[in-house]
Design a protein around this motif. Structure first.
Motif, PDB file in Angstrom:
ATOM      1  N   ASP A 206      85.430  60.297 -34.852  1.00  0.00           N
ATOM      2  CA  ASP A 206      86.381  59.349 -34.259  1.00  0.00           C
ATOM      3  C   ASP A 206      85.727  58.426 -33.225  1.00  0.00           C
ATOM      4  O   ASP A 206      86.391  57.573 -32.633  1.00  0.00           O
ATOM      5  N   MET A 207      84.416  58.585 -33.025  1.00  0.00           N
ATOM      6  CA  MET A 207      83.705  57.681 -32.101  1.00  0.00           C
ATOM      7  C   MET A 207      83.393  56.333 -32.776  1.00  0.00           C
ATOM      8  O   MET A 207      83.116  55.337 -32.110  1.00  0.00           O
ATOM      9  N   GLU A 208      83.465  56.317 -34.099  1.00  0.00           N
ATOM     10  CA  GLU A 208      83.242  55.083 -34.867  1.00  0.00           C
ATOM     11  C   GLU A 208      84.143  53.974 -34.322  1.00  0.00           C
ATOM     12  O   GLU A 208      85.346  54.174 -34.169  1.00  0.00           O
ATOM     13  N   GLY A 209      83.551  52.830 -34.038  1.00  0.00           N
ATOM     14  CA  GLY A 209      84.362  51.691 -33.585  1.00  0.00           C
ATOM     15  C   GLY A 209      84.498  51.590 -32.073  1.00  0.00           C
ATOM     16  O   GLY A 209      84.952  50.572 -31.563  1.00  0.00           O
ATOM     17  N   LEU A 210      84.119  52.637 -31.346  1.00  0.00           N
ATOM     18  CA  LEU A 210      84.195  52.524 -29.882  1.00  0.00           C
ATOM     19  C   LEU A 210      83.026  51.701 -29.346  1.00  0.00           C
ATOM     20  O   LEU A 210      81.936  51.701 -29.910  1.00  0.00           O
ATOM     21  N   ALA A 226      84.915  52.613 -21.967  1.00  0.00           N
ATOM     22  CA  ALA A 226      84.841  52.706 -23.431  1.00  0.00           C
ATOM     23  C   ALA A 226      86.161  52.208 -23.994  1.00  0.00           C
ATOM     24  O   ALA A 226      87.230  52.527 -23.467  1.00  0.00           O
ATOM     25  N   SER A 227      86.081  51.394 -25.056  1.00  0.00           N
ATOM     26  CA  SER A 227      87.317  50.931 -25.687  1.00  0.00           C
ATOM     27  C   SER A 227      87.040  50.673 -27.158  1.00  0.00           C
ATOM     28  O   SER A 227      85.884  50.619 -27.580  1.00  0.00           O
ATOM     29  N   ASN A 228      88.119  50.505 -27.922  1.00  0.00           N
ATOM     30  CA  ASN A 228      87.923  50.383 -29.362  1.00  0.00           C
ATOM     31  C   ASN A 228      87.808  48.937 -29.835  1.00  0.00           C
ATOM     32  O   ASN A 228      87.858  48.677 -31.025  1.00  0.00           O
ATOM     33  N   HIS A 229      87.673  48.010 -28.914  1.00  0.00           N
ATOM     34  CA  HIS A 229      87.292  46.636 -29.241  1.00  0.00           C
ATOM     35  C   HIS A 229      86.372  46.195 -28.130  1.00  0.00           C
ATOM     36  O   HIS A 229      86.422  46.755 -27.034  1.00  0.00           O
ATOM     37  N   ARG A 230      85.560  45.196 -28.365  1.00  0.00           N
ATOM     38  CA  ARG A 230      84.794  44.627 -27.243  1.00  0.00           C
ATOM     39  C   ARG A 230      85.832  44.002 -26.331  1.00  0.00           C
ATOM     40  O   ARG A 230      86.421  42.974 -26.629  1.00  0.00           O
ATOM     41  N   ALA A 231      86.115  44.674 -25.258  1.00  0.00           N
ATOM     42  CA  ALA A 231      87.243  44.278 -24.428  1.00  0.00           C
ATOM     43  C   ALA A 231      86.876  43.119 -23.517  1.00  0.00           C
ATOM     44  O   ALA A 231      85.729  42.954 -23.128  1.00  0.00           O
TER      45      ALA A 231
END
Ligand SMILES: CC(C)(COP(=O)(O)OP(=O)(O)OC[C@H]1O[C@@H](n2cnc3c(N)ncnc32)[C@H](O)[C@@H]1OP(=O)(O)O)[C@@H](O)C(=O)NCCC(=O)NCCS
Length: 242
Positions: A206-210, A226-231
């Motif tokens: 589930d780390m994929e995409g972080l 850490a976030s799931n898009h380049r914030a």
């Protein structure tokens, strides 16, 4: 109270001194919950207790300002891993947040429809090389351990704490805290250079995409988000007046 707005892919990071935050009145409970007061009362050290109370009120004020909710009307739940979320009112349930504190500094990341995890550490002289080696040999991957050992001596403590905050920010974003073995994934260790995730084992699929971003904080602090898009990160100063 002004209602604050979050756009998609924005993360607002609130950071500042806990001394500047209001200390809630524990006698009246409000606006904290009974379980927050119970937690506060379990601290033996008065400073730790006060800091806990201040940061819980702060969190309520910040989340309340994004959701037009009085701080005392927010209700939280905590899952089996210790990951908190808002359960009420309904308008507040799509807000994601993550908090961290170290010394007198507290930090809160807030986003909508994004996963966020945040962690900070104060760079203090209390971390000896011997203690750091004991932690890294036990908890970090062998590649991280070797990369840290190769840093210049003056970068070593900062490198260790940067690595720690990058790893903790990721475990918080996944909501699993320290139930994830810290050596089951790897991050970059060099302080002051781009924070990146270098790999993970099948336990952490589930780390994929972080993504990771180091935070620009005070001189004696390191931190990571850490976030799931380049914030798009907006830094906000203290504190909200309600
Ligand atoms: C609990 C933990 C998630 C973070 O603890 P910490 O670094 O002591 O404290 P922080 O202030 O950074 O973070 C605490 C917040 O993390 C959040 N949190 C706790 N468990 C979480 C989880 N599973 N997922 C996401 N967030 C979580 C909570 O919001 C908590 O705030 P609260 O105290 O108001 O409930 C966990 O990683 C831990 O116990 N770490 C040990 C810390 C340590 O050994 N540090 C040594 C560094 S050299």
């Amino acid at each position: 109270m002004n209602v604050l707005t979050l756009r998609p892919k924005e993360v607002h990071v609130w950071a500042g001194s806990l001394r500047a935050c209001e200390l809630p009145d524990v006698e009246s409970n409000a606006p904290l919950s009974i379980s927050e007061i119970d937690r506060a009362n379990r601290f033996r050290d008065e400073l730790d207790r006060d800091r806990f109370l201040r940061r819980r009120l702060l969190l309520r004020k910040i989340l309340g300002a994004y959701t037009n909710t009085a701080p005392g009307d927010l209700e939280f739940t905590v899952d089996e891993y210790g990951c908190p979320s808002v359960t009420s009112p309904i308008e507040a349930t799509d807000i994601s947040f993550s908090t961290s504190h170290s010394g007198d500094l507290a930090i809160v990341a807030v986003a909508k429809q994004l996963t966020v995890g945040i962690d900070i550490e104060q760079i203090s002289r209390k971390h000896t090389i011997h203690e750091i080696n004991a932690v890294t040999s036990r908890f970090f991957s062998s590649a991280e351990y070797s990369a840290l050992a190769a840093l210049k001596p003056e970068d070593f403590v900062k490198g260790f704490l940067s690595t720690w905050t990058r790893k903790e920010a990721l475990t918080k974003a996944l909501g699993r805290g320290l139930s994830i073995p810290l050596n089951s994934f790897e991050v970059s260790v060099a302080p002051g250079k781009a924070a990146t995730i270098l790999g993970w084992s099948s336990d952490c699929a589930d780390m994929e995409g972080l993504k990771l971003d180091d935070l620009a904080l005070l001189e004696d602090y390191v931190g990571s988000l850490a976030s799931n898009h380049r914030a798009v990160v907006f830094y906000r100063g203290y504190w909200l007046e309600t």
